[in-house]
Design an enzyme around this catalytic site. Structure first.
Site, PDB file in Angstrom:
ATOM      1  N   SER A 234      30.334 -19.922  -0.098  1.00 47.72           N
ATOM      2  CA  SER A 234      31.037 -18.387  -0.834  1.00 47.72           C
ATOM      3  C   SER A 234      30.303 -18.013  -2.162  1.00 47.72           C
ATOM      4  CB  SER A 234      32.618 -17.954  -0.335  1.00 47.72           C
ATOM      5  OG  SER A 234      32.602 -18.638  -1.301  1.00 47.72           O
ATOM      6  N   THR A 267      34.117 -22.498  -1.520  1.00 51.87           N
ATOM      7  CA  THR A 267      33.988 -20.952  -2.764  1.00 51.87           C
ATOM      8  C   THR A 267      32.959 -22.133  -3.889  1.00 51.87           C
ATOM      9  OG1 THR A 267      35.212 -22.237  -3.937  1.00 51.87           O
ATOM     10  CG2 THR A 267      36.063 -20.865  -2.927  1.00 51.87           C
ATOM     11  N   ASP A 268      31.782 -21.478  -3.956  1.00 57.60           N
ATOM     12  CA  ASP A 268      30.698 -21.650  -5.712  1.00 57.60           C
ATOM     13  C   ASP A 268      32.874 -21.966  -6.899  1.00 57.60           C
ATOM     14  OD1 ASP A 268      29.424 -22.361  -7.166  1.00 57.60           O
ATOM     15  OD2 ASP A 268      27.518 -20.382  -6.571  1.00 57.60           O
ATOM     16  N   CYS A 269      32.078 -22.983  -7.218  1.00 55.67           N
ATOM     17  CA  CYS A 269      32.555 -23.818  -8.064  1.00 55.67           C
ATOM     18  C   CYS A 269      33.341 -22.385  -9.385  1.00 55.67           C
ATOM     19  CB  CYS A 269      32.156 -24.490  -9.171  1.00 55.67           C
ATOM     20  SG  CYS A 269      31.887 -26.139  -7.352  1.00 55.67           S
TER      21      CYS A 269
END
Length: 719
Positions: A234, A267-269
């Protein structure tokens, strides 16, 4: 007879013993059981704190259950990245320029082979560190909607169809074809409508209507889900007001329920931190943790799940059952990778140091780089050069010996990088005089080097353009003017001034080689070069691949996966996610070079074999055939592209790529190509019914070598 009876008795006892061992074995460690059974058994043995820990990308070990620590974060965009010695392939945008999905599948297979080898070597040392695992956050299948986006180089270009085929090839190559094991896990990113601006990506709200979202931004993600991608990442941004990582509509209703996605969402970081810190759509970490789990996130690339899932349960914003569901999906990936099995039982157990950066892999990197380079200009058929005609060569320019210009973003490292100077020097051998000079740099537009030397050479190769510090991800592209993005299409001013001065001082041929990961203003340097090659960021074999092209060992066959516009002023506002006037599908103005453009050292003639029928229904398939003849004197590859033009209905694309075939055609030879295009592939989103449908009407199909090249045309109707 007694001997046989004794043998049977011993065998019976051994079998009983084996059954007894299996009976004592914990079900989650028994590879004979179904994965769901094993996963549920493991979850039943975990405490809530352990579950929360396992939902974070830096998952801690659970020694009592023999679960080692694992860091989920690995990068493999164009080779195993950030993990030491590895084969560095051309950047993703360059691999898209090959229009060769079969070749990209080979590349991804090599990436997963090297990843498995590194994983095995790390395990042998009992190391469980970042970038040495098997869960890769690649490919990037965002649509390169605007050439200003710095990370566009990581994508497969501006076209959803090309992106979906290249992305699918990557997934299939990386994940392998073993029915019981994942070789490595791929992740389609960044879901969704994520293509800049980089500077505000943590707070940006992409406003997209349903039609553009479905036809452009979601298209490739759907295709990769259909292909079995193991993970989806995401994005940081919001879409229509809702941060992606807490969007139940997109992560559950569309991705899981509508599309049937079975893998895990990561998730993206730092994306969950953005929800309450920058988007400010939720007030705190506890609310975010609960919302993300409920929306469908399984793995958090931050620390919110690990720190606040227990708090969310205590505050009754989340149930442990919901946590179990999220964790079960995540653990399935690890079971598929063999994390809970005897390592020796893995079909990839034997991979070791000899599986990393070997000759076969290096040769593949060279092949991909040579197929990716795009010939943009070749006045008077200067290229290819005949080595015997040139006793002295000058190779110069700020990127001619640049490591950055080879490796691009998200790169690995190699002990055998071949820059452009080295590649040309090796190709001609010690009997040819080769000189090198930096030529220009430091934003100085008045002082240059190497021009006198170039005047004494038979031919000059000048390497200019961008590097990944001028375009890329926010933070990584630290010299970019706009947080990683480009403000315009310009090649650096000192490079333009240098080439102008070079042309003034050198009367013999000049070959300009441009490095970049995006559309740049070639017109600014075009008057000063006799030939121009777009080399992209070509990976560790870039120098050798350039030599292959320059000296005719390979005829150039790369084609642009993006439109090269004349000016940034021709484009809509960068913040707009409407597709109107964007990409070749919707932009009707004049361009520098159209999507799909690329010159060759030869010429090709197209002839119809089988033309389309006059009418089709929505259930039919359009089958066409053509013969491609090489009318020149050099064996070469041609990339045959099939486009469809739609009926004159509001918001239809001007044209769309619906098929492509790379074929090798020997001089004076022919090759037949066939395309099968399901009529369903022409469907478009109906805003009234909120569904895809095939619109009846008159269509046009054409074959050519780029989006503006109509070599063969035919019309048909859909009833």
């Amino acid at each position: 007879m007694k001997l046989r009876s004794s043998f049977l008795f011993i065998l019976f006892v051994l079998l009983l013993g084996a059954d007894a061992v299996k009976a004592q074995q914990k079900p989650y460690l028994n590879p004979a059981l179904p994965i769901d059974t094993r996963v549920n058994d493991l979850i039943s043995r975990l405490t809530l704190a352990e579950k929360a820990s396992l939902l974070g990308y830096r998952s801690a070990a659970v020694p009592r259950l023999n679960i080692p620590a694992y860091n989920w974060w690995n990068e493999g965009l164009h080779g195993v990245a950030r993990a030491g010695q590895a084969t560095v392939f051309p950047q993703a945008i360059a691999m898209a320029a090959t229009f060769n999905d079969g070749l990209l599948k080979e590349v991804a297979n090599v990436i997963s082979t090297e990843a498995r080898a590194k994983y095995n070597l790390a395990l042998a040392k009992d190391q469980h560190i970042q970038y040495m695992g098997l869960t890769f956050w690649s490919p990037n299948i965002n649509i390169f909607r605007d050439p200003r986006w710095g990370r566009g180089q990581e994508t497969y270009g501006e076209d959803p169809y090309l992106t979906s085929l290249m992305g699918t090839a990557y997934v299939q190559g990386l994940q392998g074809n073993d029915p019981k094991h994942l070789k490595a896990a791929a992740a389609a990113k960044h879901f969704v409508a994520h293509s800049g601006p980089e500077a505000t990506r943590d707070s940006f709200d992409a406003l997209v209507d349903e039609k553009d979202l479905r036809e452009t931004y979601l298209y490739s993600f759907k295709k990769l889900v259909d292909a079995g991608v193991e993970s989806v990442m995401s994005a940081y941004n919001r879409v229509n007001g809702v941060p992606i990582s807490v969007s139940k509509i997109l992560l559950t209703d569309v991705l899981r329920k509508e599309w049937g996605f079975k893998g895990h969402v990561v998730t993206d970081c730092g994306a969950l931190d953005d929800v309450y810190l920058t988007h400010k759509t939720l007030p705190n970490k506890v609310e975010v943790a609960a919302a993300a789990i409920k929306a469908g996130v399984n793995l958090d690339c931050s620390s919110i799940f690990q720190s606040d899932i227990e708090n969310a349960i205590k505050q009754k914003k989340l149930t442990e059952k919901e946590v179990n569901t999220a964790l079960a999906t995540l653990l399935k990936t690890q079971f598929k990778l063999g994390f809970f099995d005897d390592p020796k039982a893995s079909p990839f157990y034997s991979y070791g140091a000899d599986s990393i950066h070997n000759d076969s892999h290096v040769n593949l990197a060279r092949k991909v780089a040579s197929q990716s380079m795009v010939l943009l200009k070749n006045d008077n058929s200067l290229l290819p050069l005949k080595k015997s005609d040139y006793s002295s060569i000058m190779v110069l320019g700020p990127n001619s010996a640049s490591l950055d210009a080879l490796v691009a973003s998200y790169h690995g490292v190699s002990s055998k990088m071949v820059n452009f100077v080295e590649g040309i020097t090796a190709a001609v051998g010690p009997a040819t005089r080769v000189e090198y000079d930096l030529g220009a740099g430091n934003k100085d537009t008045t002082h240059f080097g190497g021009i006198w030397g170039a005047g004494n050479a038979d031919v000059t190769i000048a390497v200019v353009g961008l590097t990944p510090v001028l375009e890329g991800e926010a933070g990584d592209a630290f010299l970019a003017e706009n947080g990683g993005d480009k403000k315009n299409l310009s090649i650096p001013a000192q490079d333009i001034a240098f080439l102008k001065a070079l042309r003034k001082g050198v009367k013999k041929p000049i070959i300009a080689v441009v490095t970049a990961g995006s559309d740049v203003d070639i017109a600014a340097i075009e008057p000063y070069a006799d030939a121009i090659i777009l080399a992209w960021y070509p990976g560790e074999q870039g120098g050798n691949a350039l030599a292959d092209i320059v000296f005719g060992d390979v005829s150039p066959s790369g084609h642009l996966p993006v439109t090269f516009y004349k000016s940034i002023n021709d484009l809509p506002d960068y913040n707009s996610y409407s597709m109107k006037n964007r990409t070749y599908r919707y932009f009707g103005g004049e361009v520098q070079y159209p999507f799909g453009f690329g010159l060759s050292y030869t010429t090709f003639k197209y002839d119809w074999g089988t033309q389309p029928a006059k009418t089709y229904t929505a259930k039919d398939t359009i089958t066409i055939q053509a013969t491609i003849s090489n009318t020149g004197n050099i064996n070469a590859d041609e990339v045959v592209q099939a486009y469809v033009k739609y009926p004159s209905i509001d918001r239809m694309p001007l044209k769309e790529l619906k098929g492509f075939k790379r074929v090798t055609v020997n001089k004076n030879g022919q090759q037949a190509v066939e395309f099968k295009i399901p009529v369903q592939a022409l469907q478009k989103w109906d805003l009234k019914t909120h569904r895809f449908k095939v619109y009846p009407g008159n269509y046009k199909l054409f074959l050519g070598s780029n989006a503006n090249d109509e070599k063969l045309t035919a019309e048909f109707a859909v009833k």
